[in-house]
Scaffold this active site. Structure first.
Site, PDB file in Angstrom:
ATOM      1  CD  GLU A 217       0.860  -4.751  82.022  1.00 10.12           C
ATOM      2  OE1 GLU A 217       0.348  -4.038  82.898  1.00 10.12           O
ATOM      3  OE2 GLU A 217       0.480  -4.755  80.840  1.00 10.12           O
TER       4      GLU A 217
ATOM      5  CG  HIS B 154       2.766   4.842  80.259  1.00  6.46           C
ATOM      6  ND1 HIS B 154       3.853   4.423  79.537  1.00  6.46           N
ATOM      7  CD2 HIS B 154       2.075   3.728  80.584  1.00  6.46           C
ATOM      8  CE1 HIS B 154       3.811   3.102  79.428  1.00  6.46           C
ATOM      9  NE2 HIS B 154       2.733   2.654  80.059  1.00  6.46           N
TER      10      HIS B 154
ATOM     11  NE  ARG C  37       2.360   1.971  83.977  1.00 12.87           N
ATOM     12  CZ  ARG C  37       1.150   1.687  83.579  1.00 12.87           C
ATOM     13  NH1 ARG C  37       0.146   2.496  83.839  1.00 12.87           N
ATOM     14  NH2 ARG C  37       0.919   0.580  82.912  1.00 12.87           N
TER      15      ARG C  37
ATOM     16  CG  HIS D  25      -1.059   6.284  81.237  1.00 13.50           C
ATOM     17  ND1 HIS D  25      -1.607   6.085  79.987  1.00 13.50           N
ATOM     18  CD2 HIS D  25      -1.101   5.072  81.861  1.00 13.50           C
ATOM     19  CE1 HIS D  25      -1.955   4.815  79.866  1.00 13.50           C
ATOM     20  NE2 HIS D  25      -1.669   4.190  80.973  1.00 13.50           N
TER      21      HIS D  25
ATOM     22  NE  ARG E 113      -3.088   2.828  86.235  1.00 13.19           N
ATOM     23  CZ  ARG E 113      -3.143   2.353  84.983  1.00 13.19           C
ATOM     24  NH1 ARG E 113      -4.130   1.566  84.616  1.00 13.19           N
ATOM     25  NH2 ARG E 113      -2.231   2.682  84.095  1.00 13.19           N
TER      26      ARG E 113
HETATM   27  C1  LIG Z   1      -3.609   4.522  75.895  1.00 14.54           C
HETATM   28  C2  LIG Z   1      -4.089   3.929  77.178  1.00 14.54           C
HETATM   29  C3  LIG Z   1      -3.771   2.624  77.512  1.00 14.54           C
HETATM   30  C4  LIG Z   1      -4.215   2.067  78.706  1.00 14.54           C
HETATM   31  N1  LIG Z   1      -3.927   0.760  78.983  1.00 14.54           N
HETATM   32  C5  LIG Z   1      -4.465   0.193  80.091  1.00 14.54           C
HETATM   33  C6  LIG Z   1      -4.302  -1.197  80.348  1.00 14.54           C
HETATM   34  O1  LIG Z   1      -3.690  -1.913  79.577  1.00 14.54           O
HETATM   35  N2  LIG Z   1      -4.872  -1.710  81.467  1.00 14.54           N
HETATM   36  C7  LIG Z   1      -5.575  -0.960  82.360  1.00 14.54           C
HETATM   37  O2  LIG Z   1      -6.075  -1.483  83.361  1.00 14.54           O
HETATM   38  N3  LIG Z   1      -5.744   0.363  82.127  1.00 14.54           N
HETATM   39  C8  LIG Z   1      -5.224   0.941  81.023  1.00 14.54           C
HETATM   40  N4  LIG Z   1      -5.418   2.268  80.790  1.00 14.54           N
HETATM   41  C9  LIG Z   1      -6.263   3.029  81.720  1.00 14.54           C
HETATM   42  C10 LIG Z   1      -7.706   2.632  81.477  1.00 14.54           C
HETATM   43  O3  LIG Z   1      -7.904   2.461  80.109  1.00 14.54           O
HETATM   44  C11 LIG Z   1      -8.659   3.689  81.988  1.00 14.54           C
HETATM   45  O4  LIG Z   1      -8.343   4.050  83.297  1.00 14.54           O
HETATM   46  C12 LIG Z   1     -10.064   3.142  81.993  1.00 14.54           C
HETATM   47  O5  LIG Z   1     -10.340   2.589  80.737  1.00 14.54           O
HETATM   48  C13 LIG Z   1     -11.055   4.227  82.304  1.00 14.54           C
HETATM   49  O6  LIG Z   1     -12.322   3.745  82.020  1.00 14.54           O
HETATM   50  P1  LIG Z   1     -13.577   4.635  82.291  1.00 14.54           P
HETATM   51  O7  LIG Z   1     -14.744   3.859  81.846  1.00 14.54           O
HETATM   52  O8  LIG Z   1     -13.518   5.143  83.678  1.00 14.54           O
HETATM   53  O9  LIG Z   1     -13.367   5.914  81.330  1.00 14.54           O
HETATM   54  P2  LIG Z   1     -13.264   5.999  79.737  1.00 14.54           P
HETATM   55  O10 LIG Z   1     -12.979   4.700  79.136  1.00 14.54           O
HETATM   56  O11 LIG Z   1     -12.357   7.123  79.424  1.00 14.54           O
HETATM   57  O12 LIG Z   1     -14.733   6.433  79.311  1.00 14.54           O
HETATM   58  C14 LIG Z   1     -15.230   7.702  79.635  1.00 14.54           C
HETATM   59  C15 LIG Z   1     -16.601   7.850  78.999  1.00 14.54           C
HETATM   60  O13 LIG Z   1     -17.238   9.002  79.541  1.00 14.54           O
HETATM   61  C16 LIG Z   1     -17.780   9.791  78.491  1.00 14.54           C
HETATM   62  N5  LIG Z   1     -17.835  11.177  78.966  1.00 14.54           N
HETATM   63  C17 LIG Z   1     -16.853  11.914  79.534  1.00 14.54           C
HETATM   64  N6  LIG Z   1     -17.313  13.133  79.872  1.00 14.54           N
HETATM   65  C18 LIG Z   1     -18.612  13.178  79.498  1.00 14.54           C
HETATM   66  C19 LIG Z   1     -19.621  14.175  79.562  1.00 14.54           C
HETATM   67  N7  LIG Z   1     -19.396  15.392  80.071  1.00 14.54           N
HETATM   68  N8  LIG Z   1     -20.839  13.878  79.064  1.00 14.54           N
HETATM   69  C20 LIG Z   1     -21.113  12.665  78.505  1.00 14.54           C
HETATM   70  N9  LIG Z   1     -20.171  11.690  78.429  1.00 14.54           N
HETATM   71  C21 LIG Z   1     -18.947  11.937  78.921  1.00 14.54           C
HETATM   72  C22 LIG Z   1     -16.830   9.555  77.339  1.00 14.54           C
HETATM   73  O14 LIG Z   1     -17.417   9.914  76.123  1.00 14.54           O
HETATM   74  C23 LIG Z   1     -16.578   8.055  77.490  1.00 14.54           C
HETATM   75  O15 LIG Z   1     -17.660   7.351  76.941  1.00 14.54           O
HETATM   76  C24 LIG Z   1      -4.977   2.846  79.596  1.00 14.54           C
HETATM   77  C25 LIG Z   1      -5.295   4.160  79.271  1.00 14.54           C
HETATM   78  C26 LIG Z   1      -4.862   4.702  78.075  1.00 14.54           C
HETATM   79  C27 LIG Z   1      -5.221   6.114  77.744  1.00 14.54           C
END
Ligand SMILES: Cc1cc2nc3c(=O)[nH]c(=O)nc-3n(C[C@H](O)[C@H](O)[C@H](O)COP(=O)(O)OP(=O)(O)OC[C@H]3O[C@@H](n4cnc5c(N)ncnc54)[C@H](O)[C@@H]3O)c2cc1C
Length: 579
Positions: free
Chosen positions: A126, A242, A288, A359, A394
Site C-alpha cells: 500500500e 483519503h 495520502r 477519512h 497515518r
Molecule cells: C471506509 C473505511 C475504510 C478503512 N480501511 C482501513 C484499512 O483497510 N485498514 C486500516 O488499518 N484502517 C482502515 N480504516 C480506519 C479504521 O477502520 C478505523 O480507524 C478503525 O476501525 C477504528 O476502530 P475503532 O474501534 O477505534 O472505532 P470504530 O470501528 O469506529 O468503532 C466505534 C464504536 O464506538 C461506538 N460509539 C461511538 N460513540 C459512542 C457513544 N457515544 N456511545 C456508545 N457507543 C459509541 C460505535 O457505535 C462503534 O461501536 C478505514 C476506515 C474507513 C471509514
C-alpha cells in the site's frame, strides 16, 4: 450485510448498575479490548448502534505487519515514522511494529481468515509502505475481523453487550477525580452506570466533515466526552483525507481502497492524463495527504481552465482499474466491483469518479502504552486515542493494527481501588423531562438544521486546505451555534441534570432524537477543537495544510496539546510520557 446474533434481547439496566470495566465502543478496538480483559472481570461493552456497524467493519485494505521474510519491524517503523512527518512517538511506533506479528497470529488463531497465497498469508503493498506487508481478506478485511471478534465476544460469559446505548458523559468522583462510570441514554432514559474503569473506544470523527468515508456513527463522541471531563487531548488538527472516495450524486462517499492503487490502478484527469506525477515522484502511491491535495489542486486548476468542470455537481477525477488484470480485480476487490456496479460504474470498462474525503483522525485523547489517559480510571483505545503512533499522518493499514496491539495491553489492567464514596444521587426515581419536551417540533428542526449545516461549514473551512481567515469565520459561527444549542429546552434540562440523577423522556422516537441531540453536542465540540487547533498550528505538516503557511516549520515540530480551552505546544524533548 446484517448479522444475526443469538443475544438479541436488550438487557434491562438499572440506574447505578455496576461493572468492573465498561468499554464504550464495539469496533475493532472495543471488541478486542473486551476479549483481552481478564475473564475474571465483569465487562460491559456498549455501542450506540448495533454490533454490525462500525468504521472497523468498513475497513477494506487490510492490516499491516512486517511478517514477510524480506521485511522487518525496523522497516515498518521507518515507514510509519516517515509518513508521520516528524511527529510520531518512536517508543509507541516501535511498540506497534514489534508487537504486530504476534497480534496477527492471535487474530489468525481466533479464526480471522486472511487471504492466503498457497499456505502463506498473502501480503499486498500500500501507499508509503516500502514492502508488501498488508494482510487482507479480499476487500472486506474489517468485516472479517469484526465478525470473528464479535462471535468470540458473544461466547464470553463475563462480557455483557449493550447495544443502542449512547454514552453521554463521564462520571468523575468529586473527591478523587477518578473516573467511576458514565451516564447513558438507553431506552428513553438517562441512567448512570458505575465501573472501576472506563475504556473509550468510540472511533473517529469524520462526520464533522460534509465529505467523509466514515459511517454515520463516527461523530467524535469519545474525544468530546473526554475533553469535557478535563482529559488531555493532542493534535486534533491532523485529519487524513483519503484521496479516492466514490463521487456519484446520491451515493455515500464509499472508499475505493488504497490497495487498488497498490495493485496498479491509475489516477487520471478528464484528459486521461496521470496528473499525480506533476505533484510527487511517487505519483499515485505518494502519501495520502499529497495525493489528496494533488487532486484538490488539480480540480481547482481544471475549474479555472474549463468552467464546465465547476458545473459538475460533485467535481472529481477518475480512478482507472483497467491496468490491473481483470482476474485480479475480481479476486481482490469484489465489494468495490459490487458497490460501483450499484452506482452504475462497470470498473472493467470505465474509470471510477473519485474525490478526496475526510477519512482518519490522527489526533485524539492522549494515552500512554497502557492506554491510560490523564484521568485516573479512564482509558482510550483505537481511533479516539492519540498513542503517538500516527504522528501528523497515518501510514495506511496501521489503524486496525493499533486497535489490536493497544487493545491487547488491557490484559494487564490494574484496577485502582478508589476509596471515595459512590455518592448518594440516583436513590430516587427518574425525573421526567417535562418542560424540556415543550415545542418539540421546532427543537427538532433546529437540531436537524445543525446536523446538516455544521459539516458543510467545517468541510469548507477546515477541509483539505485551511487558512486563518476562514478558520476564524467558522469558529465564530460554531460558537454561535453552541449557544443556540445550549439554549434549547432539551439542552437546558440535560446539561443541568445533577450527577447520578436518572431521567426519563416521552418524545416521539425518543432514542433516535436523544442520540441526535448527543451527537450534535459532540460534533459542535469537535468542530470547535479542530478549528482552534488548526488555527493554532501556523505551518503545514502531514494531514494539516495551511494555504497561508504552506511549508513545515522546524519550530513547529511539536504536538498541539489541548486541556479545556488552553492550547499548548509540546516540544520533542518532552514528547513522552505525558501522563
Ligand atoms: C471506509 C473505511 C475504510 C478503512 N480501511 C482501513 C484499512 O483497510 N485498514 C486500516 O488499518 N484502517 C482502515 N480504516 C480506519 C479504521 O477502520 C478505523 O480507524 C478503525 O476501525 C477504528 O476502530 P475503532 O474501534 O477505534 O472505532 P470504530 O470501528 O469506529 O468503532 C466505534 C464504536 O464506538 C461506538 N460509539 C461511538 N460513540 C459512542 C457513544 N457515544 N456511545 C456508545 N457507543 C459509541 C460505535 O457505535 C462503534 O461501536 C478505514 C476506515 C474507513 C471509514
Amino acid at each position: 450485510m446484517g448479522y444475526f446474533y443469538k443475544h438479541t434481547n436488550l438487557p434491562q439496566l438499572d440506574n447505578l448498575c455496576q461493572f468492573d470495566v465498561l468499554v464504550v465502543g464495539a469496533g475493532a478496538a472495543g471488541l478486542y479490548t473486551a476479549l483481552c480483559l481478564p475473564d475474571s472481570l465483569r465487562v460491559g461493552l456498549i455501542t450506540k448502534d448495533t454490533l454490525a456497524l462500525s468504521a472497523s467493519d468498513w475497513a477494506q485494505g487490510g492490516i499491516a505487519a512486517a511478517i514477510a521474510p524480506d521485511d522487518s519491524p525496523v522497516l515498518h517503523i521507518e515507514d510509519t515514522v516517515r509518513a508521520g512527518a516528524g511527529l510520531c512517538d518512536l517508543t509507541a511506533v516501535t511498540f506497534l511494529a514489534k508487537l504486530a506479528p504476534s497480534c496477527i497470529q492471535s487474530l489468525v488463531k481466533m479464526g480471522v481468515a486472511f487471504d492466503r497465497r498457497g499456505s502463506e498469508l498473502a501480503l499486498t503493498l500500500e501507499a508509503a509502505h516500502s514492502h508488501s506487508r498488508v494482510l487482507h481478506a479480499a476487500d472486506t478485511t474489517g468485516r472479517e475481523v469484526i465478525t470473528t471478534l464479535t462471535a468470540q465476544v458473544l461466547e464470553r460469559k463475563n462480557i455483557q453487550v449493550i447495544t443502542q446505548a449512547f454514552a453521554l458523559s463521564l462520571w468523575l468522583a468529586p473527591e478523587t477525580g477518578h473516573c467511576r462510570g458514565i451516564s447513558l441514554l438507553y431506552h428513553g432514559q438517562v441512567i448512570w452506570i458505575r465501573a472501576s474503569a472506563v475504556v473509550l473506544a468510540t472511533g473517529g470523527g469524520g462526520q464533522v466533515f460534509a465529505q467523509t468515508t466514515n459511517p454515520a456513527l463516527s461523530t467524535g463522541d469519545g474525544v468530546a466526552i473526554a475533553w469535557r471531563a478535563g482529559a488531555l487531548l493532542r493534535d486534533l488538527e491532523f485529519v487524513q483525507f483519503h484521496p479516492t472516495a466514490l463521487t456519484k450524486t446520491g451515493a455515500d462517499r464509499f472508499l475505493i481502497s488504497e490497495a487498488v492503487r497498490g495493485e496498479g490502478a491509475h489516477l487520471v484527469d478528464f484528459q486521461g492524463r496521470r496528473f499525480t506525477f506533476d505533484y510527487h515522484p511517487a505519483g499515485e502511491l505518494a502519501p495520502r495527504d499529497v495525493v489528496s491535495r494533488a487532486i484538490f489542486s488539480h480540480l481547482q486548476r481544471s475549474v479555472s481552465a474549463d468552467p464546465t468542470t465547476a458545473r459538475q455537481s460533485a467535481p472529481h477525477v477518475w480512478l482507472d482499474l483497467r491496468p490491473i488484470q481483470p482476474t485480479k480485480i475480481r479476486h481482490r476487490f469484489p465489494n468495490i466491483i459490487r458497490v460501483c456496479q450499484h452506482w452504475g460504474v462497470d470498473v472493467f470498462s470505465e474509470p471510477i469518479p473519485v474525490a478526496p474525503a475526510a477519512h482518519y483522525w490522527m489526533g485524539g485523547i492522549v494515552t500512554d502504552l497502557m492506554n491510560r489517559t490523564s484521568i485516573p480510571g479512564l482509558y482510550a483505545v483505537g481511533e479516539t486515542a492519540s498513542t503517538g503512533v500516527h504522528g501528523a499522518n497515518r501510514l495506511a493499514s496501521n489503524s486496525l493494527l493499533e486497535c489490536v496491539v493497544f487493545g491487547a495491553q488491557l490484559a494487564n489492567i490494574k484496577l485502582e481501588v478508589d476509596s471515595g464514596e459512590w455518592g448518594s444521587g440516583g436513590g430516587g426515581g427518574a425525573v421526567g423531562a417535562g418542560e424540556a419536551e415543550r415545542d418539540w417540533l421546532s427543537q427538532q428542526e433546529k437540531l436537524e438544521a445543525l446536523r446538516q449545516e455544521l459539516p458543510s461549514l467545517i468541510w469548507q473551512y477546515a477541509g483539505i486546505c485551511r487558512e486563518q481567515e476562514g478558520l476564524g469565520v467558522a469558529l465564530t459561527q460554531v460558537k454561535m451555534w453552541q449557544q443556540e444549542f445550549a439554549a434549547l429546552p432539551l439542552s437546558q434540562f440535560l446539561l443541568n441534570l445533577p450527577p447520578l440523577q436518572p431521567a426519563s423522556f416521552n418524545l416521539p422516537d425518543t432514542d433516535r432524537q436523544l442520540r441526535l441531540w448527543g451527537e450534535i453536542r459532540n460534533l459542535l465540540d469537535v468542530a470547535y477543537l479542530i478549528l482552534k487547533s488548526a488555527a493554532f498550528r501556523t505551518e503545514s505538516r502531514g494531514g494539516h495544510y495551511r494555504l497561508d503557511y504552506p511549508q513545515p516549520d522546524p519550530n513547529w515540530q511539536a504536538h498541539t496539546l489541548v486541556h479545556g480551552d488552553n492550547f499548548f505546544k509540546q516540544t520533542p524533548s518532552d514528547f513522552y510520557p505525558v501522563v
